[in-house]
Design a protein around this motif. Structure first.
Motif, PDB file in Angstrom:
ATOM      1  N   LYS A 184      67.194  18.554  25.848  1.00  5.06           N
ATOM      2  CA  LYS A 184      66.108  18.144  24.969  1.00  5.06           C
ATOM      3  C   LYS A 184      65.366  19.386  24.470  1.00  5.06           C
ATOM      4  O   LYS A 184      64.712  20.086  25.254  1.00  5.06           O
ATOM      5  CB  LYS A 184      65.153  17.202  25.707  1.00  5.06           C
ATOM      6  CG  LYS A 184      65.811  15.901  26.140  1.00  5.06           C
ATOM      7  CD  LYS A 184      64.804  14.957  26.770  1.00  5.06           C
ATOM      8  CE  LYS A 184      65.460  13.622  27.091  1.00  5.06           C
ATOM      9  NZ  LYS A 184      64.489  12.644  27.643  1.00  5.06           N
ATOM     10  N   ILE A 185      65.476  19.637  23.183  1.00  8.57           N
ATOM     11  CA  ILE A 185      64.894  20.840  22.584  1.00  8.57           C
ATOM     12  C   ILE A 185      63.504  20.503  22.060  1.00  8.57           C
ATOM     13  O   ILE A 185      63.336  19.606  21.232  1.00  8.57           O
ATOM     14  CB  ILE A 185      65.786  21.340  21.435  1.00  8.57           C
ATOM     15  CG1 ILE A 185      67.191  21.637  21.965  1.00  8.57           C
ATOM     16  CG2 ILE A 185      65.182  22.583  20.773  1.00  8.57           C
ATOM     17  CD1 ILE A 185      68.254  21.636  20.884  1.00  8.57           C
ATOM     18  N   CYS A 186      62.509  21.222  22.561  1.00  6.53           N
ATOM     19  CA  CYS A 186      61.138  20.977  22.134  1.00  6.53           C
ATOM     20  C   CYS A 186      60.519  22.263  21.586  1.00  6.53           C
ATOM     21  O   CYS A 186      61.015  23.367  21.825  1.00  6.53           O
ATOM     22  CB  CYS A 186      60.281  20.437  23.289  1.00  6.53           C
ATOM     23  SG  CYS A 186      60.060  21.597  24.664  1.00  6.53           S
ATOM     24  N   ARG A 187      59.454  22.096  20.861  1.00  8.64           N
ATOM     25  CA  ARG A 187      58.735  23.211  20.256  1.00  8.64           C
ATOM     26  C   ARG A 187      57.268  23.089  20.662  1.00  8.64           C
ATOM     27  O   ARG A 187      56.746  21.979  20.781  1.00  8.64           O
ATOM     28  CB  ARG A 187      58.909  23.147  18.736  1.00  8.64           C
ATOM     29  CG  ARG A 187      58.342  24.297  17.946  1.00  8.64           C
ATOM     30  CD  ARG A 187      58.831  24.231  16.484  1.00  8.64           C
ATOM     31  NE  ARG A 187      57.916  24.921  15.597  1.00  8.64           N
ATOM     32  CZ  ARG A 187      56.932  24.353  14.925  1.00  8.64           C
ATOM     33  NH1 ARG A 187      56.750  23.034  15.022  1.00  8.64           N
ATOM     34  NH2 ARG A 187      56.132  25.048  14.154  1.00  8.64           N
ATOM     35  N   GLN A 190      50.934  22.965  24.096  1.00  4.92           N
ATOM     36  CA  GLN A 190      50.764  21.859  23.164  1.00  4.92           C
ATOM     37  C   GLN A 190      52.084  21.628  22.448  1.00  4.92           C
ATOM     38  O   GLN A 190      52.585  22.510  21.752  1.00  4.92           O
ATOM     39  CB  GLN A 190      49.666  22.162  22.145  1.00  4.92           C
ATOM     40  CG  GLN A 190      49.515  21.074  21.096  1.00  4.92           C
ATOM     41  CD  GLN A 190      48.621  21.479  19.934  1.00  4.92           C
ATOM     42  OE1 GLN A 190      47.952  22.501  19.985  1.00  4.92           O
ATOM     43  NE2 GLN A 190      48.627  20.676  18.881  1.00  4.92           N
ATOM     44  N   LEU A 191      52.644  20.449  22.625  1.00  6.30           N
ATOM     45  CA  LEU A 191      53.886  20.134  21.935  1.00  6.30           C
ATOM     46  C   LEU A 191      53.649  20.041  20.434  1.00  6.30           C
ATOM     47  O   LEU A 191      52.624  19.525  19.983  1.00  6.30           O
ATOM     48  CB  LEU A 191      54.466  18.818  22.449  1.00  6.30           C
ATOM     49  CG  LEU A 191      55.142  18.861  23.819  1.00  6.30           C
ATOM     50  CD1 LEU A 191      55.451  17.457  24.295  1.00  6.30           C
ATOM     51  CD2 LEU A 191      56.405  19.708  23.787  1.00  6.30           C
ATOM     52  N   LEU A 192      54.613  20.541  19.681  1.00  8.64           N
ATOM     53  CA  LEU A 192      54.595  20.472  18.223  1.00  8.64           C
ATOM     54  C   LEU A 192      55.812  19.663  17.776  1.00  8.64           C
ATOM     55  O   LEU A 192      56.705  19.375  18.572  1.00  8.64           O
ATOM     56  CB  LEU A 192      54.645  21.875  17.619  1.00  8.64           C
ATOM     57  CG  LEU A 192      53.556  22.852  18.062  1.00  8.64           C
ATOM     58  CD1 LEU A 192      53.869  24.257  17.539  1.00  8.64           C
ATOM     59  CD2 LEU A 192      52.183  22.388  17.584  1.00  8.64           C
ATOM     60  N   ALA A 193      55.855  19.307  16.513  1.00  5.60           N
ATOM     61  CA  ALA A 193      57.070  18.666  15.998  1.00  5.60           C
ATOM     62  C   ALA A 193      58.254  19.591  16.250  1.00  5.60           C
ATOM     63  O   ALA A 193      58.161  20.802  16.015  1.00  5.60           O
ATOM     64  CB  ALA A 193      56.921  18.375  14.513  1.00  5.60           C
ATOM     65  N   PRO A 194      59.367  19.067  16.758  1.00  3.31           N
ATOM     66  CA  PRO A 194      60.485  19.945  17.122  1.00  3.31           C
ATOM     67  C   PRO A 194      61.152  20.640  15.947  1.00  3.31           C
ATOM     68  O   PRO A 194      61.846  21.638  16.129  1.00  3.31           O
ATOM     69  CB  PRO A 194      61.456  19.004  17.837  1.00  3.31           C
ATOM     70  CG  PRO A 194      61.077  17.643  17.393  1.00  3.31           C
ATOM     71  CD  PRO A 194      59.616  17.671  17.124  1.00  3.31           C
ATOM     72  N   ILE A 195      60.972  20.124  14.736  1.00  6.08           N
ATOM     73  CA  ILE A 195      61.464  20.794  13.533  1.00  6.08           C
ATOM     74  C   ILE A 195      60.301  21.545  12.910  1.00  6.08           C
ATOM     75  O   ILE A 195      59.281  20.954  12.557  1.00  6.08           O
ATOM     76  CB  ILE A 195      62.030  19.786  12.516  1.00  6.08           C
ATOM     77  CG1 ILE A 195      63.251  19.070  13.098  1.00  6.08           C
ATOM     78  CG2 ILE A 195      62.393  20.470  11.205  1.00  6.08           C
ATOM     79  CD1 ILE A 195      64.445  19.952  13.290  1.00  6.08           C
ATOM     80  N   SER A 196      60.453  22.858  12.780  1.00  7.36           N
ATOM     81  CA  SER A 196      59.343  23.679  12.296  1.00  7.36           C
ATOM     82  C   SER A 196      59.180  23.592  10.783  1.00  7.36           C
ATOM     83  O   SER A 196      58.053  23.578  10.269  1.00  7.36           O
ATOM     84  CB  SER A 196      59.562  25.142  12.707  1.00  7.36           C
ATOM     85  OG  SER A 196      60.855  25.581  12.340  1.00  7.36           O
ATOM     86  N   LEU A 238      56.923  13.113  14.958  1.00  3.06           N
ATOM     87  CA  LEU A 238      58.296  13.324  15.417  1.00  3.06           C
ATOM     88  C   LEU A 238      58.263  14.012  16.766  1.00  3.06           C
ATOM     89  O   LEU A 238      57.523  14.973  16.961  1.00  3.06           O
ATOM     90  CB  LEU A 238      59.071  14.187  14.417  1.00  3.06           C
ATOM     91  CG  LEU A 238      60.553  14.430  14.731  1.00  3.06           C
ATOM     92  CD1 LEU A 238      61.358  13.166  14.442  1.00  3.06           C
ATOM     93  CD2 LEU A 238      61.112  15.594  13.912  1.00  3.06           C
ATOM     94  N   GLY A 239      59.084  13.554  17.696  1.00  3.95           N
ATOM     95  CA  GLY A 239      59.165  14.243  18.982  1.00  3.95           C
ATOM     96  C   GLY A 239      59.402  13.269  20.141  1.00  3.95           C
ATOM     97  O   GLY A 239      59.770  12.129  19.919  1.00  3.95           O
ATOM     98  N   PRO A 240      59.163  13.692  21.357  1.00  2.00           N
ATOM     99  CA  PRO A 240      58.665  15.019  21.712  1.00  2.00           C
ATOM    100  C   PRO A 240      59.727  16.120  21.641  1.00  2.00           C
ATOM    101  O   PRO A 240      59.416  17.295  21.719  1.00  2.00           O
ATOM    102  CB  PRO A 240      58.203  14.813  23.167  1.00  2.00           C
ATOM    103  CG  PRO A 240      59.102  13.736  23.684  1.00  2.00           C
ATOM    104  CD  PRO A 240      59.338  12.822  22.521  1.00  2.00           C
ATOM    105  N   ALA A 241      61.001  15.701  21.459  1.00  2.00           N
ATOM    106  CA  ALA A 241      62.095  16.670  21.482  1.00  2.00           C
ATOM    107  C   ALA A 241      63.254  16.139  20.658  1.00  2.00           C
ATOM    108  O   ALA A 241      63.260  14.992  20.209  1.00  2.00           O
ATOM    109  CB  ALA A 241      62.547  16.924  22.925  1.00  2.00           C
TER     110      ALA A 241
END
Length: 286
Positions: A2-5, A66-72, A186-189
């Protein structure tokens, strides 16, 4: 995987892997890796073994993130309307013969835990739980088999919709009603495709303040993820990092009697089996 940003406490941004124990900060461990997740997706085959190596040796990060949308930087946010048989039935619409495609602007995208801003010009903001397809390579004029190969993975999405703009305006402003800032959580990953054996058999739910509002399954999708990729690719080139919100199951607010629209301080939790839970609080702008 699971890839998260995320954003660290020093305000720097990175990406990593979301595990049951916490977040592994892959970019901190190897600064030579691309920071931009779209660049990562494009070159995934080149970096995959290194990422697997690091994931086996890293612990989870102790500092708050702080989680961000996984697509920047999403190049395209494409969405599909009336793509669940049971949702079409609840709205009284006929089953579509082909996908109904619209889009949102990139400024609508936010991540898990970020606020959904309810704008002062709308009092009929609705919720829609959705499986999201993330493209891993370019696709143009592809058949369904090639479209499947172009999919990188899946995420949890929320197609927030201002119904009084989408259908209440004389011009039926679908694009504007769907594109208010923060209307595409979108998310979390992003979960790699290889870890979702059958995206066409996933439970999907939406809760507001703990109350179950949508309870569906992706088996009810009329057009499956690879079919959507193939169909859209006949018109435009899809690129790595583009996302497709694939439609919502029944239970949306506008179809309820009486209607149930989002209110200030509502907490919306969307969960998809094997993929994760996306949670956002609503904030009303005065």
């Amino acid at each position: 995987m699971k890839i998260c940003r995320f954003r660290r406490s020093d305000l720097s941004v990175g990406w990593g892997l979301l595990t049951s124990s916490g977040i592994q900060d892959i970019t901190l461990a190897d600064p030579t890796l691309p920071i931009d997740t779209v660049d990562l997706i494009k070159r995934w085959s080149h970096f995959e073994q290194r990422i697997l190596y690091l994931s086996k040796r890293l612990g989870v990060n102790d500092e708050p993130m702080q989680l961000l949308a996984p697509i920047s930087k999403p190049g395209k946010i494409l969405c599909i309307g009336l793509n669940y048989r049971d949702h079409a039935a609840e709205t009284g619409a006929a089953i579509p013969d082909e996908p109904i495609v619209f889009c949102k602007m990139a400024t609508a995208m936010v991540g898990d835990g970020e606020a959904i801003v309810l704008p002062p010009v709308s009092d009929k903001v609705d919720y829609e739980a959705e499986l999201v397809v993330v493209l891993g390579s370019d696709a143009k004029n592809v058949d369904v088999t090639a479209a499947e190969e172009a999919i990188f993975g899946y995420s949890v999405g929320h197609d927030v919709s201002a119904r009084d703009w989408q259908t209440g305006k004389p011009a039926k402003q679908w694009f504007l009603g769907k594109s208010f800032d923060t209307f595409a959580p979108l998310g979390p990953a992003i979960v790699k495709k290889s870890e979702v054996p059958n995206p066409n058999e996933l439970a999907i739910t939406c809760k507001i303040n703990g109350e179950l509002m949508q309870n569906g399954n992706t088996r009810e999708m009329i057009f499956k993820p690879a079919e959507l990729v193939s169909y859209i690719s006949q018109v435009m080139t899809l690129n790595a990092g583009d996302v497709i919100y694939t439609g919502t199951p029944p239970g949306v607010g506008t179809a309820r009697k009486p209607p149930r629209y989002l209110q200030d301080n509502d907490v919306v939790e969307i969960e998809i089996e094997q993929i994760g839970k996306l949670s956002n609080r609503c904030v009303r702008l005065l």
